[in-house]
Structures are given as C-alpha cells and as structure tokens.
Design an enzyme around this catalytic site. Sequence first.
Site, PDB file in Angstrom:
ATOM      1  N   THR A  78      -0.490  -6.018   9.150  1.00 14.92           N
ATOM      2  CA  THR A  78      -0.488  -4.826   8.307  1.00 14.92           C
ATOM      3  C   THR A  78       0.826  -4.114   8.598  1.00 14.92           C
ATOM      4  O   THR A  78       1.502  -4.406   9.587  1.00 14.92           O
ATOM      5  CB  THR A  78      -1.665  -3.886   8.633  1.00 14.92           C
ATOM      6  OG1 THR A  78      -1.691  -3.667  10.040  1.00 14.92           O
ATOM      7  CG2 THR A  78      -2.984  -4.475   8.177  1.00 14.92           C
ATOM      8  N   ARG A 104       0.407   1.962   4.135  1.00 13.02           N
ATOM      9  CA  ARG A 104      -0.770   1.104   4.275  1.00 13.02           C
ATOM     10  C   ARG A 104      -0.574  -0.158   3.432  1.00 13.02           C
ATOM     11  O   ARG A 104      -0.393  -0.079   2.215  1.00 13.02           O
ATOM     12  CB  ARG A 104      -1.980   1.905   3.757  1.00 13.02           C
ATOM     13  CG  ARG A 104      -3.332   1.362   4.057  1.00 13.02           C
ATOM     14  CD  ARG A 104      -4.355   2.479   3.951  1.00 13.02           C
ATOM     15  NE  ARG A 104      -4.184   3.394   5.068  1.00 13.02           N
ATOM     16  CZ  ARG A 104      -4.657   3.184   6.297  1.00 13.02           C
ATOM     17  NH1 ARG A 104      -5.382   2.113   6.557  1.00 13.02           N
ATOM     18  NH2 ARG A 104      -4.426   4.053   7.267  1.00 13.02           N
ATOM     19  N   LYS A 135       0.325   0.147  11.157  1.00 16.25           N
ATOM     20  CA  LYS A 135      -0.148   0.451  12.514  1.00 16.25           C
ATOM     21  C   LYS A 135       1.081   0.757  13.386  1.00 16.25           C
ATOM     22  O   LYS A 135       1.778   1.726  13.114  1.00 16.25           O
ATOM     23  CB  LYS A 135      -1.016  -0.690  13.030  1.00 16.25           C
ATOM     24  CG  LYS A 135      -2.282  -0.900  12.163  1.00 16.25           C
ATOM     25  CD  LYS A 135      -3.241  -1.897  12.753  1.00 16.25           C
ATOM     26  CE  LYS A 135      -4.523  -1.987  11.963  1.00 16.25           C
ATOM     27  NZ  LYS A 135      -4.507  -3.039  10.928  1.00 16.25           N
ATOM     28  N   ASP A 164      -2.305 -13.148  13.533  1.00 14.38           N
ATOM     29  CA  ASP A 164      -2.434 -11.849  12.863  1.00 14.38           C
ATOM     30  C   ASP A 164      -1.988 -10.792  13.870  1.00 14.38           C
ATOM     31  O   ASP A 164      -2.713 -10.477  14.818  1.00 14.38           O
ATOM     32  CB  ASP A 164      -3.893 -11.669  12.453  1.00 14.38           C
ATOM     33  CG  ASP A 164      -4.166 -10.312  11.815  1.00 14.38           C
ATOM     34  OD1 ASP A 164      -3.313  -9.405  11.929  1.00 14.38           O
ATOM     35  OD2 ASP A 164      -5.246 -10.154  11.227  1.00 14.38           O
ATOM     36  N   TYR A 221       4.532  -2.271 -13.621  1.00 13.96           N
ATOM     37  CA  TYR A 221       3.943  -3.606 -13.407  1.00 13.96           C
ATOM     38  C   TYR A 221       5.064  -4.589 -13.124  1.00 13.96           C
ATOM     39  O   TYR A 221       6.095  -4.584 -13.811  1.00 13.96           O
ATOM     40  CB  TYR A 221       3.160  -4.065 -14.633  1.00 13.96           C
ATOM     41  CG  TYR A 221       1.671  -3.921 -14.448  1.00 13.96           C
ATOM     42  CD1 TYR A 221       1.054  -4.491 -13.335  1.00 13.96           C
ATOM     43  CD2 TYR A 221       0.889  -3.221 -15.353  1.00 13.96           C
ATOM     44  CE1 TYR A 221      -0.302  -4.359 -13.128  1.00 13.96           C
ATOM     45  CE2 TYR A 221      -0.477  -3.082 -15.156  1.00 13.96           C
ATOM     46  CZ  TYR A 221      -1.070  -3.656 -14.040  1.00 13.96           C
ATOM     47  OH  TYR A 221      -2.410  -3.525 -13.841  1.00 13.96           O
ATOM     48  N   GLU A 225       4.400  -8.255 -11.986  1.00 13.02           N
ATOM     49  CA  GLU A 225       3.857  -9.544 -11.541  1.00 13.02           C
ATOM     50  C   GLU A 225       4.978 -10.564 -11.393  1.00 13.02           C
ATOM     51  O   GLU A 225       5.878 -10.643 -12.241  1.00 13.02           O
ATOM     52  CB  GLU A 225       2.842 -10.096 -12.550  1.00 13.02           C
ATOM     53  CG  GLU A 225       1.435  -9.592 -12.312  1.00 13.02           C
ATOM     54  CD  GLU A 225       1.085  -8.458 -13.243  1.00 13.02           C
ATOM     55  OE1 GLU A 225       2.015  -7.692 -13.598  1.00 13.02           O
ATOM     56  OE2 GLU A 225      -0.087  -8.340 -13.610  1.00 13.02           O
TER      57      GLU A 225
HETATM   58  N1  DSN Z   1      -9.551  -1.484  10.716  1.00 17.55           N
HETATM   59  C1  DSN Z   1      -8.474  -2.059  11.497  1.00 17.55           C
HETATM   60  C2  DSN Z   1      -8.473  -1.557  12.882  1.00 17.55           C
HETATM   61  O1  DSN Z   1      -8.879  -0.428  13.089  1.00 17.55           O
HETATM   62  O2  DSN Z   1      -8.068  -2.249  13.788  1.00 17.55           O
HETATM   63  C3  DSN Z   1      -8.462  -3.522  11.458  1.00 17.55           C
HETATM   64  O3  DSN Z   1      -8.552  -3.947  10.144  1.00 17.55           O
END
Ligand code: DSN
Length: 432
Positions: free
Chosen positions: A228, A237, A231, A202, A56, A58
């Site tokens: 994110t 993730r 990707k 984003d 933990y 925080e």
């Molecule tokens: N689920 C993601 C995507 O496939 O683009 C976006 O959050």
Amino acid sequence: MNNFFTANLAEVDPTIAEAIDDEVRRQSNGLELIASENFVSEAVLQAMGSVFTNKYAEGYPKKRYYGGCEFADVAEQLAIDRAKEIFGAEHANVQPHSGAQANMSVFLASLQHGDKILGMNLSHGGHLTHGHPMNFSGINYEVSDYGVNKESEQIDYDKLQRKAEEAKPKMIVCGASAYPRTIDFQRIGEIARSVSAIVMADIAHIAGMVAVGLHPSPVPHCEFVTTTTHKTLRGPRGGLILCREEFAKPVDKAIFPGVQGGPLVHIIAAKAVAFGEALQADFKTYQQQILDNAQALADELKAQGMRLVSNGTDNHLILIDVFENGKGITGKEAEKALDAVHITVNKNTIPFDTNSPFVASGVRIGTPALSTRGMKEAEMREIGRMIASIIREPNSEAVQTKVKREVTELTEKFPMYPTRYKEAKTEAISAS
Ligand code: DSN
C-alpha cells in the site's frame, strides 16, 4: 493552486464540512498509534483533491482508451519512474486502488484457479489477502499456512521450509500486517526456489523502511512485491505492484482490464508526489525516527511490566499481550479504554490466541504517524507510561483524567496541519 478553491464547502454542504473539521480536530487532539496509519503532507492532499478526479484514463501512459490523457500520462509516468527508482524495481504498476487489489492482481497474473499457495496465518501476523478462507485468496486458491514459533513468536523458517516441501505451493506469500520483526526475504526466496515456487512479498507495513534501506529489500529475492502507499510510505491511500520485467505484461493486464477499470488519476498524481518525497534525504531521517521511536516505546512498555509479543520489535510496530492468559484485559477492552483518553490503537490477535479476532488478546501499536508529527523518544516514553497506566487500571477515573490531560499537553506541543486546524477551530467557535 492554493487559491484554486473559490467555493466554500461549509456553505455547499455544511454537514460534510463539519465532519471533516471534526476529523481534523480528532486527528490533531489525539495520539494516533494505529500502526498502518500516517499523516500525508499538504502537497499530497492537494494532489488528491485535484481535477484529475474528473478524468477517465483506462490503459497506461501513451496507450489509453480515452482522449485527453496527456497530463494524466505525465502524472502516471512520473509515479512509475519514481517507484522504480525508490525500490530498484524493473517494473512498477501504480494503478491499484488498494493493497488488496494489488495482491489480487498478482494472483490473477501468476496463478490458475485452484493453485496452491502458502501464506502466513492471519493470527500470526499475516493478512486477509494471504489466504484467509473468507477472502478471494482463500476462496479461489488452495491454501496452506505457516506462522511463528511458539516460544520465540518469530517466523519459524525451518518449519516454513518443511511446509513448503509438503505443500509444494505454486506461490509463497510473505509479508505481514502485525509482525514486529525483520522478515528474512532472502531465506524465503531460497525456500521458494528449493520447491520451484514463486514469491509475492507484501511489504505494505514496512515499505517506507525498505525504500531507504532500513529493512532488507525483497526485490532481489521475490518475483512480485506489493505494497500500500499510505502506511510508512506516507502517501495517499492506494496500492503499488513491483515486479521483474518478465511479469510486466501479465501484471498490467491483471490490474486493467483484469481487476479494475479506470485508474484514480488524482490518487496516482498524489502517489507521484509522495514518491518524490520518499526520494528526499530527510525521508530516511524520518524512517530512522520511526524505528528509534518504536524502540523507545517498546523499552518503556517493558519497563512498565507489559508483555510484548516476541519480546520487542525490529520495526515500526509493537504487539502488546494485554490479556496475559486471562490475568489482564482483552484487546477489545484495551482499545476502548485507550480510545476514551484519545489514544487510538487497534485490538489485534496474538499468535496462538485463545480469544476471537473481535475480542483478541492484544493491541497493535505503531509509531509512523506520531513520528510524522515530530515526536521523538522522550514523548514515546511518556506515551508508554500513559498506555501502561490505562491498561493496568482501565476503570480508574483518576488515571483517565490524568492521561487525558497529558495527551492534551503533548498534542498541543506538536501541532499538525496548523493552517487547517486553526481554521476549523475558528469556524467552530464562530458557529457556537
Ligand atoms: N488494515 C491494514 C492494517 O491495518 O494493517 C491491513 O490491510
């Protein structure tokens, strides 16, 4: 580290061990074309599977609410420093558990309940968290939307300017999850300033390309940038927020204690590893290959007579209009037919879609994962021919048999996680 695991998952929990082995085989034996997915390095996997999951922590480095955080601090500070270096950002928060929580925190840091936002319509390529009525963003804020031009199927920036003047939003949300074209962040920044709005970009889908300068960066033009990390950035993730120093405190407070509790230190350590990889010279070569592969795939699909939304792509993703106003098949049918031959894609609405999101007129495909596997333009052209033949004749057994064989030949040429896969195969053989 490699010898850390003395317990054998297969003995402790054979069902889960088998599910993992099956997933290794599924990923290895199929063609992964979901535009938002990728394959992390074994180093990233090791960091994710580390004892940091027990901790933990925080708070933030050197300002924690728990003792024993000295090594968590090392991991988090390194992740922060590397994220700032990659994107040229003044401040980075590496704690968001996901892209949605990164976005939620920016909203919390910069808006009041009921404030107006202007976001890209989901069916034109936007994202749920950019103002969809069923998402926190649409529930808590007053939303107007913008989208693409009907003919070009590309963002209509003049219309966006008019919408911004009409709606007078406090924030413009840009970035997309199904938009195959370059986004003009500079223009969006200018539009925002002309109506005294702030901007959140984003960049979840295009972060890898932004990282190496192969897509224009929003950082100079937008107050907040979220992404994110799993990707095109090819990390674990999770999420990441970048912002200007003046917003550092509100953003950090919005993540913790605003939206989240304890950070996932093992994931943050893995983010640091992935960011380290993104700083290596070969990461740019990889991102360029993603783009070259998307061009080759788009060209082949067009040569095979497929209609692509916006007639092509500038980035890693392609939207195929498989429905073609009722002349073709639905996105749902296309996804299922491709799945049956081990080509994994997702159905996706296209701009001005007449089908529901669950049926959809399109499929979205992307090249990041197969580029990680080492595939290049020649393989993309082959895959383009396979996809077109399945979409044209989804019920032909002869076509299915042929494509399945071609998929097997191709995946065998480009092994992934070779050690683990070999083990999984051997275990399966000895168990049978
Ligand atoms: N689920 C993601 C995507 O496939 O683009 C976006 O959050």
